[in-house]
Design a protein around this motif. Structure first.
Motif, mmCIF file in Angstrom:
data_model
loop_
_atom_site.group_PDB
_atom_site.id
_atom_site.type_symbol
_atom_site.label_atom_id
_atom_site.label_comp_id
_atom_site.label_asym_id
_atom_site.label_seq_id
_atom_site.Cartn_x
_atom_site.Cartn_y
_atom_site.Cartn_z
ATOM 1 N N GLY A 44 -81.876 20.172 7.341
ATOM 2 C CA GLY A 44 -82.484 21.227 8.142
ATOM 3 C C GLY A 44 -83.925 20.906 8.503
ATOM 4 O O GLY A 44 -84.374 21.168 9.615
ATOM 5 N N LEU A 45 -84.628 20.322 7.561
ATOM 6 C CA LEU A 45 -86.039 20.019 7.786
ATOM 7 C C LEU A 45 -86.208 19.007 8.900
ATOM 8 O O LEU A 45 -87.010 19.195 9.822
ATOM 9 C CB LEU A 45 -86.646 19.498 6.482
ATOM 10 C CG LEU A 45 -88.141 19.214 6.505
ATOM 11 C CD1 LEU A 45 -88.923 20.497 6.709
ATOM 12 C CD2 LEU A 45 -88.579 18.547 5.192
ATOM 13 N N VAL A 101 -84.088 18.081 11.228
ATOM 14 C CA VAL A 101 -83.627 18.623 12.518
ATOM 15 C C VAL A 101 -84.706 19.527 13.115
ATOM 16 O O VAL A 101 -85.006 19.469 14.302
ATOM 17 C CB VAL A 101 -82.291 19.381 12.336
ATOM 18 C CG1 VAL A 101 -81.985 20.232 13.548
ATOM 19 C CG2 VAL A 101 -81.149 18.413 12.093
ATOM 20 N N SER A 102 -85.288 20.343 12.268
ATOM 21 C CA SER A 102 -86.335 21.267 12.745
ATOM 22 C C SER A 102 -87.553 20.499 13.219
ATOM 23 O O SER A 102 -88.158 20.846 14.242
ATOM 24 C CB SER A 102 -86.732 22.240 11.636
ATOM 25 O OG SER A 102 -85.616 23.017 11.246
ATOM 26 N N ALA A 116 -86.829 19.197 16.567
ATOM 27 C CA ALA A 116 -86.862 20.255 17.568
ATOM 28 C C ALA A 116 -88.299 20.667 17.887
ATOM 29 O O ALA A 116 -88.641 20.910 19.048
ATOM 30 C CB ALA A 116 -86.047 21.460 17.094
ATOM 31 N N LEU A 157 -76.080 27.405 8.523
ATOM 32 C CA LEU A 157 -77.009 26.452 9.128
ATOM 33 C C LEU A 157 -76.292 25.628 10.191
ATOM 34 O O LEU A 157 -76.823 25.404 11.283
ATOM 35 C CB LEU A 157 -77.607 25.530 8.052
ATOM 36 C CG LEU A 157 -78.695 24.579 8.553
ATOM 37 C CD1 LEU A 157 -79.901 25.352 9.078
ATOM 38 C CD2 LEU A 157 -79.123 23.611 7.462
ATOM 39 N N ILE A 179 -85.481 27.094 5.195
ATOM 40 C CA ILE A 179 -85.088 26.120 6.235
ATOM 41 C C ILE A 179 -84.173 26.769 7.255
ATOM 42 O O ILE A 179 -84.186 26.417 8.444
ATOM 43 C CB ILE A 179 -84.444 24.856 5.611
ATOM 44 C CG1 ILE A 179 -84.592 23.660 6.566
ATOM 45 C CG2 ILE A 179 -82.969 25.037 5.290
ATOM 46 C CD1 ILE A 179 -85.992 23.268 6.835
ATOM 47 N N VAL A 232 -87.117 27.606 15.350
ATOM 48 C CA VAL A 232 -87.496 26.413 16.121
ATOM 49 C C VAL A 232 -86.530 26.152 17.270
ATOM 50 O O VAL A 232 -86.930 25.834 18.392
ATOM 51 C CB VAL A 232 -87.591 25.205 15.163
ATOM 52 C CG1 VAL A 232 -87.515 23.916 15.914
ATOM 53 C CG2 VAL A 232 -88.851 25.290 14.348
ATOM 54 N N PHE A 233 -85.254 26.279 17.001
ATOM 55 C CA PHE A 233 -84.286 26.065 18.072
ATOM 56 C C PHE A 233 -84.397 27.136 19.141
ATOM 57 O O PHE A 233 -84.205 26.862 20.329
ATOM 58 C CB PHE A 233 -82.865 25.987 17.515
ATOM 59 C CG PHE A 233 -82.472 24.606 17.116
ATOM 60 C CD1 PHE A 233 -82.546 24.211 15.791
ATOM 61 C CD2 PHE A 233 -82.061 23.685 18.057
ATOM 62 C CE1 PHE A 233 -82.210 22.919 15.424
ATOM 63 C CE2 PHE A 233 -81.714 22.397 17.704
ATOM 64 C CZ PHE A 233 -81.799 22.010 16.379
ATOM 65 N N LEU A 261 -87.158 26.067 21.249
ATOM 66 C CA LEU A 261 -86.791 24.904 22.067
ATOM 67 C C LEU A 261 -85.990 25.319 23.280
ATOM 68 O O LEU A 261 -86.270 24.907 24.411
ATOM 69 C CB LEU A 261 -86.008 23.903 21.205
ATOM 70 C CG LEU A 261 -85.393 22.703 21.936
ATOM 71 C CD1 LEU A 261 -86.468 21.875 22.610
ATOM 72 C CD2 LEU A 261 -84.602 21.839 20.956
#
Lengths: 355, 472
Positions: free
Chosen positions: A18-19, A21-22, A25, B13, B384, B391-392, B395
């Motif tokens: 997750g980290l 990927v974030s 992004a 997730l 997370i 964050v997505f 984006l």
């Protein structure tokens, strides 16, 4: 700080996944934001350049129909697309003799050379503007070059080139275009028709008819639609040959729409009984155009057809018959028993402005 | 127990990441398409090579209790730049003076219309024709709802294409010309939608937008970002795949015969616009007929967005119900051998991420929040999850702004861009989450079979003009 450090160094696969990927992004987002801001600043700069250009050239082009200045401002490379765009814009809105000065201005600015440069650009819009300009300039010497673009698979490029040729020499362009009318099924009918209409219908129609008769079968339906759009008509002989050799329902219905020869009436009348309603629709309209009083019963039968469109066209045809006035139509209405037929005739009469 | 919790952690997730990767894929398609569209198709200097050959269009305007704004709306539509069109206002049993105001303003008189009843509707009392404007007619009918009104309009309209417009939609002078292009370029086109933009904050004069600006209301600002995302890449991504499942009821053009073939609008749904389009896909694919349902990315229609939470909630609940109805009524499309991109891509996508999405999203939030409170998930996983979601979200919205920037850049000032960036940030703090809960509410209402309604939306109009409330 310790928490963040622990978080980043976590051995948990979920957290690591997750980290990263974030982080990816976030990186993309920040890049996008920077790009957007940069793009906006570039756009602002371009707009101010465009404004500067417009402030200089728009008054010149707007006054061009009446006066062209003795000296013209210099054009730099980065103004090429702008001048072509602006010049074409004014070409589209100025009509008649006023375009003469526009062409003179185009010559003085050497727009033909500028346009030719665009033809070899990888940018399709630049290419199209170049082709368009050469057509508007009626640049005869560029005929071979423009002719090459007709063969391109891309529809807009091919059609815009065709349009340019029509502007230079419509009759010569027609000869070039005729073979494509059948093979280029990607050409939208409306756009082709708008080109063909540059030639008077008494010139274009015989050629279309001839072309259709020579290539009977392949593309005939498409050609007939073009002929309809160009207000062509078919005579008895052509109609008879067409329906005999191509007894296709779409062909027949389109051909019926093109009949204006009263000597064809006897060939049309049987179609009033055709099993396909859309043929009966076109038969009703055709009979209406050519009918004499003796054919009124045929139209009255069609007025009682089971299909709405047949009734509607029959009603319209009846109300437009030159030998029937409002009073007679009113009397006719009273003789009709069928409610749907009466309603339809009533609507058609109202459309004609009859009370 | 911890294994199950782990599975859920990965599930939630992964859902978010797969969802957003799917959106990014749509972005990419939209980016390619809009680049081509801007460079070629919307070139201002290309001649209008139609020369009056545009097909005639019937504009259908369903109206229920619209006395406050209907006259102005019709006046604006009469000024559209298009060679041949008719305006058909369908007065759906209004209890106010909608009909009276139309009759007086446009000198309407009864016309003996021999209506062709191809779709079943409530009774039509009369059809009126304007003495002043021969291309304006009004259908007065018994109340039956928007879908029923549109079906009545289809029965009465004269032209092969019809355009559906809300009574308070603001069009542009060339809206019809733009939205009709796909029908001219591709004869297989049976429906085309246009981009709907939010008119709040803009200046409207005589029924047309004279100046574009942003509203001050933060709730509307985030909706602007959301509309950019939904329209610019949501629909532009699907359209090139011929898998566009929705054309907004606020503005869309349809081929009449194709709609009649599909059975017209369904009267007992709240999402009649989407349900029709999905059904058209289903019918055409079942019958193996080639067709195209497409989208025009130019901003050609503007509408007012709800500015308060109650109205927004009502709208979003209704949209989710409409989505559920549309998909479940056409479930045979899902993984249908003849389904093509619709049955194998768009429909499953809608089911998983839009229909079932609210359950997963809300469950995800609840799972992680409760996990944190009660300590059954580890803090890092929760953190997370929220970081990834945030964050997505940023984006995707940033990509929508990019698409807007490189295409139409409707908002002229750099200040507007910066405000929209802020809206992008704000969207992820509460708005998205609220939306998820409202969508879940919509799903629950649908599942419990609660009767659908349009509810009421408070509209403040533009400038100082107040528009009537819409009621079902």
């Amino acid at each position: 700080m310790n928490y963040i450090s622990g978080f980043v160094n976590s051995t948990d696969s979920l957290v690591q996944f997750g980290l990263w990927v974030s982080i990816g992004a976030v990186g993309i987002t920040v890049s996008l934001i920077i790009y957007i801001l940069l793009f906006r600043f570039i756009q602002i700069w371009r707009n101010s350049e465009q404004q500067r250009f417009q402030n200089i050239w728009r008054p010149i082009l707007a006054l061009c129909p009446t006066v062209i200045p003795d000296t013209l401002p210099a054009l730099s490379n980065r103004d090429y697309m702008s001048i072509l765009t602006l010049w074409n814009h004014y070409y589209n809105i100025i009509h008649g003799d006023a375009t003469g000065n526009l062409l003179v201005l185009g010559e003085r600015l050497k727009l033909d050379s500028i346009a030719r440069l665009q033809l070899f650009s990888a940018n399709k819009r630049q290419q199209l503007i170049g082709i368009l300009t050469l057509g508007n300039l009626q640049s005869r010497e560029d005929w071979p070059l423009l002719n090459r673009f007709i063969h391109q698979a891309d529809t807009s490029t091919s059609l815009v080139s065709m349009r340019a040729l029509f502007q230079i020499n419509p009759r010569r362009a027609l000869q070039t275009m005729l073979p494509y009318l059948v093979s280029r099924t990607d050409y939208p009918t409306a756009q082709v028709a708008s080109l063909l209409k540059k030639i008077p219908s008494n010139e274009i129609c015989p050629q279309l008819v001839l072309h259709m008769m020579l290539s009977l079968g392949h593309g005939s339906s498409h050609l007939l639609r073009l002929m309809e759009a160009c207000d062509c008509s078919l005579n008895r002989q052509v109609f008879a040959t067409l329906v005999k050799k191509l007894p296709d329902d779409h062909i027949i219905s389109t051909a019926l729409a093109l009949i204006s020869d009263p000597h064809t009436l006897d060939l049309i009348l049987p179609y009033a009984q055709h099993e396909r309603w859309h043929i009966r629709v076109h038969a009703a309209s055709a009979i209406g155009r050519l009918a004499t009083r003796e054919h009124l019963p045929v139209l009255l039968d069609l007025l009682e057809d089971r299909e709405w469109w047949v009734r509607y066209r029959a009603a319209q045809a009846i109300t437009k018959l030159p030998f029937l006035g409002q009073d007679e139509l009113g009397r006719l209405m009273n003789t009709i028993d069928d409610r749907y037929a009466r309603d339809m005739l009533s609507q058609a009469m109202a459309e004609q402005g009859y009370e | 127990m911890s294994e199950y919790i782990r599975i859920f952690e990965w599930l939630f997730l992964s859902y978010f990441i797969i969802l957003n990767v799917g959106y990014i894929g749509l972005n990419f398609i939209a980016l390619l398409y809009i680049n081509r569209y801007i460079n070629v198709l919307s070139s201002d200097s290309m001649p209008s090579s139609l020369g009056g050959m545009e097909p005639p269009v019937s504009i259908l305007v369903p109206a229920y209790n619209e006395e406050a704004g209907i006259v102005a709306s019709v006046h604006a539509m009469l000024q559209l730049h298009y060679p041949e069109f008719e305006i058909l206002v369908i007065n759906d049993g209004s209890t106010d003076d909608t009909l009276k105001s139309l009759v007086e303003e446009f000198e309407l008189r009864p016309f003996p219309e021999a209506t062709r009843l191809r779709l079943e509707t409530q009774d039509i009392h009369a059809v009126y024709l304007s003495n002043k404007y021969p291309n304006l007619r009004v259908v007065d009918k018994q109340n039956g709802g928007k879908a029923d009104s549109l079906n009545a309009g289809i029965n009465v309209c004269r032209f092969p294409l019809f355009c559906v417009v809300d009574a308070d939609s603001i069009m542009q002078h060339n809206s019809l010309q733009q939205v009709v292009q796909p029908f001219i370029e591709n004869p297989l086109t049976i429906a085309a939608g246009g981009t709907i933009r939010i008119s709040n904050g803009c200046t409207v004069e005589r029924g047309f937008l004279s100046q574009v600006s942003l509203p001050r209301n933060p709730l509307v600002l985030v909706q602007i970002v959301e509309y950019l995302r939904a329209f610019l890449f949501g629909r532009m991504g699907w359209a090139p795949l011929n898998a566009l499942l929705i054309i907004s009821g606020a503005f869309g053009v349809f081929k009449k015969e194709a709609v009649i073939l599909a059975g017209g609008y369904r009267a007992n749904t709240v999402g009649e616009d989407m349900e029709l389009v999905v059904r058209m896909h289903r019918i055409m694919r079942q019958q193996g007929k080639p067709y195209s349902i497409t989208f025009v990315p130019d901003p050609i229609c503007w509408t007012e967005a709800p500015g308060d939470l109650a109205s927004l909630r009502s709208q979003r609940v209704r949209w989710q119900r409409g989505l559920a109805e549309s998909l479940t009524l056409n479930l045979s499309l899902l993984f249908n051998p003849r389904g093509g991109t619709v049955g194998w891509l768009a429909f499953p996508y809608m089911v998983i991420f839009e229909l079932l999405g609210p359950f997963l999203e809300v469950a995800g939030y609840l799972f992680f929040f409760s996990g944190l409170i009660f300590g059954f998930i580890n803090t890092d996983a929760a953190v997370i999850f929220f970081i990834a979601a945030f964050v997505f979200g940023l984006l995707l919205s940033a990509v929508a702004l990019l698409l807007e920037e490189i295409s139409f850049h409707v908002y002229p000032k750099i200040r507007h861009t910066l405000i929209l960036f802020l809206a992008v940030m704000m969207e992820n703090f509460g708005y998205r989450q609220l939306n998820s809960f409202w969508r879940l509410e919509g799903m629950l209402q649908w599942m419990l079979g609660k009767k659908g309604s349009w509810g009421s939306i408070k509209r403040v109009g533009h400038g100082k003009k107040k528009l009537a409330e819409k009621e079902s």
